[in-house]
Scaffold this motif. Structure first.
Motif, mmCIF file in Angstrom:
data_model
loop_
_atom_site.group_PDB
_atom_site.id
_atom_site.type_symbol
_atom_site.label_atom_id
_atom_site.label_comp_id
_atom_site.label_asym_id
_atom_site.label_seq_id
_atom_site.Cartn_x
_atom_site.Cartn_y
_atom_site.Cartn_z
ATOM 1 N N PHE A 199 0.833 -1.199 0.000
ATOM 2 C CA PHE A 199 0.000 0.000 0.000
ATOM 3 C C PHE A 199 0.868 1.251 0.000
ATOM 4 O O PHE A 199 0.616 2.216 -0.751
ATOM 5 C CB PHE A 199 -0.913 -0.016 1.226
ATOM 6 N N GLN A 200 1.895 1.287 0.844
ATOM 7 C CA GLN A 200 2.772 2.451 0.910
ATOM 8 C C GLN A 200 3.515 2.653 -0.411
ATOM 9 O O GLN A 200 3.697 3.786 -0.862
ATOM 10 C CB GLN A 200 3.775 2.292 2.064
ATOM 11 N N ARG A 201 3.930 1.554 -1.036
ATOM 12 C CA ARG A 201 4.632 1.675 -2.317
ATOM 13 C C ARG A 201 3.710 2.275 -3.380
ATOM 14 O O ARG A 201 4.096 3.188 -4.120
ATOM 15 C CB ARG A 201 5.124 0.298 -2.760
ATOM 16 N N ASN A 202 2.486 1.761 -3.475
ATOM 17 C CA ASN A 202 1.534 2.291 -4.455
ATOM 18 C C ASN A 202 1.168 3.739 -4.148
ATOM 19 O O ASN A 202 1.037 4.574 -5.059
ATOM 20 C CB ASN A 202 0.266 1.427 -4.474
ATOM 21 N N TYR A 203 1.004 4.040 -2.857
ATOM 22 C CA TYR A 203 0.634 5.402 -2.463
ATOM 23 C C TYR A 203 1.733 6.392 -2.838
ATOM 24 O O TYR A 203 1.456 7.479 -3.388
ATOM 25 C CB TYR A 203 0.376 5.425 -0.958
ATOM 26 N N ILE A 204 2.975 6.038 -2.584
ATOM 27 C CA ILE A 204 4.087 6.943 -2.901
ATOM 28 C C ILE A 204 4.246 7.072 -4.416
ATOM 29 O O ILE A 204 4.518 8.169 -4.944
ATOM 30 C CB ILE A 204 5.377 6.425 -2.234
ATOM 31 N N GLN A 205 4.084 5.954 -5.134
ATOM 32 C CA GLN A 205 4.184 6.025 -6.593
ATOM 33 C C GLN A 205 3.095 6.930 -7.163
ATOM 34 O O GLN A 205 3.342 7.726 -8.091
ATOM 35 C CB GLN A 205 4.070 4.618 -7.179
ATOM 36 N N GLN A 206 1.889 6.845 -6.615
ATOM 37 C CA GLN A 206 0.799 7.712 -7.057
ATOM 38 C C GLN A 206 1.108 9.177 -6.739
ATOM 39 O O GLN A 206 0.790 10.078 -7.534
ATOM 40 C CB GLN A 206 -0.508 7.291 -6.388
ATOM 41 N N ASN A 207 1.708 9.416 -5.568
ATOM 42 C CA ASN A 207 2.080 10.792 -5.226
ATOM 43 C C ASN A 207 3.083 11.360 -6.227
ATOM 44 O O ASN A 207 2.979 12.534 -6.640
ATOM 45 C CB ASN A 207 2.679 10.835 -3.824
ATOM 46 N N ILE A 208 4.056 10.543 -6.616
ATOM 47 C CA ILE A 208 5.061 11.007 -7.577
ATOM 48 C C ILE A 208 4.406 11.313 -8.924
ATOM 49 O O ILE A 208 4.645 12.368 -9.544
ATOM 50 C CB ILE A 208 6.172 9.954 -7.730
ATOM 51 N N GLU A 209 3.556 10.390 -9.388
ATOM 52 C CA GLU A 209 2.883 10.601 -10.677
ATOM 53 C C GLU A 209 1.948 11.803 -10.617
ATOM 54 O O GLU A 209 1.870 12.590 -11.581
ATOM 55 C CB GLU A 209 2.098 9.332 -11.057
#
Length: 372
Positions: free
Chosen positions: A34-44
């Motif tokens: 979840f944290q990985r997807n959340y951070i990736q979404q923040n970057i995008e």
């Protein structure tokens, strides 16, 4: 059944433990994903938003008169520090974008480190709790065995005494027979006293009330006296005692009664765990550096090496079926270790190819220590 304690089968306990571990693994894995997807979404999202802002600012910049652009540039730098303006071009600062990505990835690495650490701490806590519960269960099992053994140990001499006294009351016996009965009764009373003393000593040690009164004694002489007091009883049980005193004095500070109890337990242990009719026992004394050393060696059933560290625990008895049939409370070696340490000594057990050896070591009296 009423009044009967119901316990969970062991395999159900392990199933429950496995489910808890699986849940923790799944929870930590889901949290990391979840944290990985959340951070990736923040970057995008940041990249998209900054590009959209750059396009809007580009339109605003093109529509602004040249004489007003200096004031607008100051406002743009304050409102959009991640944008750069060069001539007629507005774009996202690549260094700012790289720094933002690096910051987000640092957070991801932090979460990736904290997750396994959290899981490890939880598993370690579960392991410690499991070990504690298992130790507590094992201790209770030994206590239960102690109660059963104590009941048997007390019942046998009491039944014998009752039978002998009833016989003396109801029948006229020849003097020799009556004296033999009385001698047997004396032995059973001594056995009861020994059992009672062991239980009381164990209770005092468990409550931290064990005390010794050391005196300056010569270990060769003290051991010989203790051996002489018990020789007839041990010989009657099949013991063949071999005493090898040290060639020179061994002055120590010991409590004679406490030492007698320790030595008696070691001899009783050697006789009890030697099933053969003839039970050779060696008692040796020697000087080792600044220590007076006493060894009690037998040719009995020996010691399983994996169980040696547990021998001196209270209520513990070696698990061999042949040994379990011997009488005892599982307190002898516990008393040996506890009382020996109270007197400033040490004890260790050693498995021999045939039999076992228990070694006591006591520091020599200060004024009598010999040079190495």
């Amino acid at each position: 059944m009423r009044g009967r304690l119901k316990t969970w089968p062991r395999h159900w306990v392990w199933w429950a433990f496995g489910l808890v571990v699986a849940f923790l693994l799944a929870q930590v894995s889901w949290w990391l994903a979840f944290q990985r997807n959340y951070i990736q979404q923040n970057i995008e999202y940041a990249e998209t938003a900054w590009l959209q802002e750059a396009a809007l600012v580009q339109q605003l910049w093109a529509a602004t008169a040249p004489e007003k652009r200096s004031a607008l540039l100051a406002e743009l730098k304050a409102a959009f520090p991640h944008l750069e303006v060069e001539g007629e071009r507005v774009y996202v600062n690549p260094e700012r974008l790289a720094a933002y990505r690096a910051e987000q990835m640092r957070h991801l690495r932090m979460f990736a480190f904290e997750g396994p650490v959290f899981l490890l701490v939880m598993l370690l806590g579960l392991y410690i709790i499991g070990r504690s519960l298992r130790s507590e269960q094992e201790y209770k099992r030994r206590q239960q065995n102690l109660l059963l053994a104590a009941t048997h140990e007390f019942r046998t001499p009491i039944s014998t005494l009752r039978l002998l006294t009833q016989t003396l009351e109801l029948r006229e016996l020849p003097r020799e027979k009556a004296l033999a009965y009385l001698a047997h009764m004396t032995q059973e009373i001594a056995r009861l006293e020994d059992l009672t003393e062991r239980l009381l000593t164990t209770s005092r040690l468990a409550q931290g009330l064990g005390q010794v009164k050391p005196e300056r004694l010569e270990l060769n002489r003290l051991t010989g006296l203790c051996l002489a007091r018990q020789q007839s009883t041990l010989t009657a049980r099949g013991a063949q005692l071999n005493f090898e005193p040290a060639p020179h004095p061994l002055p120590v500070k010991l409590d004679p009664e406490a030492f007698g109890l320790v030595f008696s337990n070691l001899l009783d242990n050697a006789v009890k765990y030697t099933p053969a009719p003839e039970k050779p026992i060696w008692v040796r004394l020697r000087l080792e550096k600044d220590q007076a050393v006493l060894e009690v060696e037998d040719r009995g059933v020996g010691l399983p090496k994996g169980e040696i560290p547990q021998l001196f625990e209270p209520f513990y008895r070696v698990g061999d079926e042949q040994i379990r049939r011997t009488r005892g409370l599982g307190l002898g070696l516990y008393l040996v270790k506890s009382i020996t340490e109270l007197m400033g000594g040490r004890v260790r057990a050693e498995a021999l190819p045939k039999g076992s050896r228990f070694t006591l070591s006591f520091p020599l009296a200060e004024t009598e220590r010999r040079p190495v």
